[in-house]
Design a protein around this motif. Structure first.
Motif, PDB file in Angstrom:
ATOM      1  N   ALA A  37       0.843  -1.209   0.000  1.00  0.00           N
ATOM      2  CA  ALA A  37       0.000   0.000   0.000  1.00  0.00           C
ATOM      3  C   ALA A  37       0.874   1.253   0.000  1.00  0.00           C
ATOM      4  CB  ALA A  37      -0.934  -0.014   1.211  1.00  0.00           C
ATOM      5  N   LEU A  38       1.954   1.219   0.810  1.00  0.00           N
ATOM      6  CA  LEU A  38       2.880   2.360   0.849  1.00  0.00           C
ATOM      7  C   LEU A  38       3.566   2.537  -0.508  1.00  0.00           C
ATOM      8  CD1 LEU A  38       4.520   1.968   4.352  1.00  0.00           C
ATOM      9  CD2 LEU A  38       3.600   4.100   3.450  1.00  0.00           C
ATOM     10  N   ASP A  41       1.175   4.144  -2.875  1.00  0.00           N
ATOM     11  CA  ASP A  41       1.028   5.579  -2.624  1.00  0.00           C
ATOM     12  C   ASP A  41       2.204   6.366  -3.202  1.00  0.00           C
ATOM     13  OD1 ASP A  41      -1.282   5.107  -1.243  1.00  0.00           O
ATOM     14  OD2 ASP A  41      -0.434   5.393   0.748  1.00  0.00           O
ATOM     15  N   HIS A  42       3.373   5.723  -3.228  1.00  0.00           N
ATOM     16  CA  HIS A  42       4.597   6.434  -3.615  1.00  0.00           C
ATOM     17  C   HIS A  42       5.150   6.004  -4.954  1.00  0.00           C
ATOM     18  CE1 HIS A  42       4.458   7.463   0.626  1.00  0.00           C
ATOM     19  NE2 HIS A  42       5.170   8.509   0.290  1.00  0.00           N
ATOM     20  N   ARG A  45       7.485   8.190  -7.139  1.00  0.00           N
ATOM     21  CA  ARG A  45       8.566   8.961  -6.530  1.00  0.00           C
ATOM     22  C   ARG A  45       9.769   8.087  -6.245  1.00  0.00           C
ATOM     23  NH1 ARG A  45       5.028  12.456  -2.282  1.00  0.00           N
ATOM     24  NH2 ARG A  45       3.105  12.084  -3.397  1.00  0.00           N
ATOM     25  N   PRO A  48      10.689   8.942  -0.508  1.00  0.00           N
ATOM     26  CA  PRO A  48      11.647   8.099   0.191  1.00  0.00           C
ATOM     27  C   PRO A  48      11.739   6.722  -0.461  1.00  0.00           C
ATOM     28  CG  PRO A  48       9.583   8.119   1.372  1.00  0.00           C
ATOM     29  CD  PRO A  48       9.437   9.090   0.254  1.00  0.00           C
ATOM     30  N   PHE A  50      11.913   2.596   0.077  1.00  0.00           N
ATOM     31  CA  PHE A  50      11.464   1.574   1.022  1.00  0.00           C
ATOM     32  C   PHE A  50      12.224   0.270   0.825  1.00  0.00           C
ATOM     33  CE2 PHE A  50       7.814   4.360   0.227  1.00  0.00           C
ATOM     34  CZ  PHE A  50       7.419   4.681   1.521  1.00  0.00           C
TER      35      PHE A  50
END
Lengths: 235, 230
Positions: A37-38, A41-42, A45, A48, A50
């Motif tokens: 999910a993170l 969302d990103h 980009r 940051p 992960f």
């Protein structure tokens, strides 16, 4: 009374300088679903970045010095490949993950060299079927608390250049796949040694870019010509 | 020539100053669903703490020092409430989040005092209909990049005690709900002033392990106030 009972004023922590290099945060007990999910969302980009290892999630947000070192090393790879006449594809901070192993990472930079055709042919790389990048560049100035080498090893990354701000190590995956050995020269780009990387990275951070590139090219040519001459002389 | 790096050299690096500093990271572009998934993964753990404001997620792991100071402030609330017979609930770092606002927080300590009647007897607080804690305590705000006060104000927190590493501030929500006023005395526990809290928190005896004496001193002071006032 040991431990937290210090006589120093409690407030002094507030004046401690912020970490230099990058911000890192490690969360434990994170499910694969939440990690995905993170990522979703990103997805557009590069920061940051992960990294995920069976419930442990590292979130890393690079500061300018981190990116400058990263970009200099990546540019160095590009120039070395070009001078060597080797085709290499930079996939930047692409997300690599394998749900079955519960592993995932986003490198600072990564290159497909031996498997360059894979990187060029595919829109999506699936590590269950496709090879991982041949070279991963990792900048770690603040000492990651999630050691990513076992993760890279399990995902089969053959070579890692790890820069800790004082030196750049060339790490090569052991044939057994259970870790990395610190070696002097890059198997992907044998023309450069770990010491060369440190030196050229240092210069890349201080000299004007075009002058640095020209000097690096000249040095590489000399090095490669010398190598050819040596080979020509040997029986 | 291959030299094997000792495993320990790569894994267990020496502890640095960074380990003694609050760990904090801010992510933006985080969806409400992801925020909820993270909260669900972390169940009832109070650390790290998550704060969320319309896509911006802040994750904080406070240092032991900050935890100790938050705990000391919470202990003061407990002593005053006990001595003065003030009903209250202590909900620690309870997550208070409202989907309709797309905002949520977990403070270092939180209490229901003025609006206690609205949550009395409730095991589960429903942020969509129940109020937020009346008093929240925040001991590490120096490097926060998320505007926590705005977040608290939007969710209607009446009072915030902030430890900015210099002193304790008592912040009370303005009647229009648009922000906080830094005032001298607490609205939730009017006997307490910011100056007094700052003095108590600066007391050496706390870090010397004399907490029992420290608490007794506060208790005695509260009793003395009661004696003089009535």
């Amino acid at each position: 009374m040991a431990g937290i009972a210090q006589r120093a004023p409690i407030h002094e922590q507030a004046t401690t300088p912020a970490p230099s290099g990058e911000h890192r945060f490690v969360l434990s007990g994170v499910s694969w679903k939440t990690y995905e999910a993170l990522l979703a969302d990103h997805q557009d980009r590069s920061a940051p970045r992960f990294a995920y290892d069976r419930g442990l999630l590292e979130i890393m947000s690079p500061l300018p010095i981190h990116e400058r070192r990263n970009w200099s090393l990546a540019l160095l790879v590009t120039l070395v490949a070009e001078e060597m006449g080797v085709d290499a594809e930079n996939l930047g901070s692409t997300t690599f993950r394998r749900e079955d192993l519960e592993h995932g990472f986003e490198p600072d930079s990564c290159f497909y060299v031996r498997h360059v055709s894979v990187a060029r042919a595919k829109d999506q790389i699936d590590l269950r079927f496709d090879p991982p990048p041949d070279l991963v560049i990792e900048i770690d100035l603040t000492h990651s608390s999630l050691d990513k080498l076992p993760l890279y090893a399990r995902l089969g990354v053959p070579e890692v250049w790890r820069d800790d701000g004082t030196r750049t190590r060339i790490l090569v995956r052991r044939p057994t796949g259970d870790g990395y050995d610190d070696v002097g020269f890059s198997p992907a780009f044998p023309v450069v040694s770990a010491d060369d990387l440190g030196r050229w990275l240092g210069e890349g951070l201080t000299r004007p870019r075009s002058a640095w590139m020209a000097a690096l090219r000249a040095w590489l040519r000399e090095r490669l010509d010398a190598g050819e001459a040596t080979r020509a002389m040997s029986p | 020539m291959a030299a094997t790096i000792p495993r320990s050299a790569l894994r267990g690096r020496p502890k640095t100053d960074a380990d003694d500093r609050t760990q904090r990271i801010v992510l933006d572009g985080v969806s409400w669903a992801t925020y909820e998934a993270l909260l669900a993964d972390h169940g009832d753990r109070s650390v790290p703490r998550f704060a969320y404001d319309r896509g911006v997620l802040e994750i904080v792991r406070p240092t032991a020092t900050h935890e100790e100071r938050a705990d000391a402030l919470a202990a003061i609330v407990g002593v005053v409430a006990e001595e003065r017979g003030i009903p209250h609930r202590s909900v620690r770092s309870m997550t208070y989040r409202r989907a309709t606002e797309r905002r949520g927080f977990e403070a270092d300590a939180s209490f229901y005092i003025q609006t206690l009647d609205r949550v009395r007897g409730k095991r589960q607080i429903d942020p969509e209909s129940d109020p937020p804690p009346d008093l929240v305590i925040e001991t590490d705000v120096t490097h926060s990049s998320l505007d926590k006060l705005d977040l608290y104000a939007r969710l209607g927190v009446l009072e915030v005690w902030r430890d900015d590493a210099e002193r304790i501030h008592i912040l009370v929500l303005r009647p229009d709900g648009e922000g906080y006023d830094d005032i001298a005395a607490s609205a939730a526990l009017p006997i307490l002033t910011a100056a007094r809290l700052t003095g108590w928190l600066g007391d050496e005896s706390l870090v010397l392990g004399e907490r029992h004496r420290w608490l007794k001193q506060i208790r005695d002071w509260v009793r003395a106030q009661a004696d003089t006032s009535g």
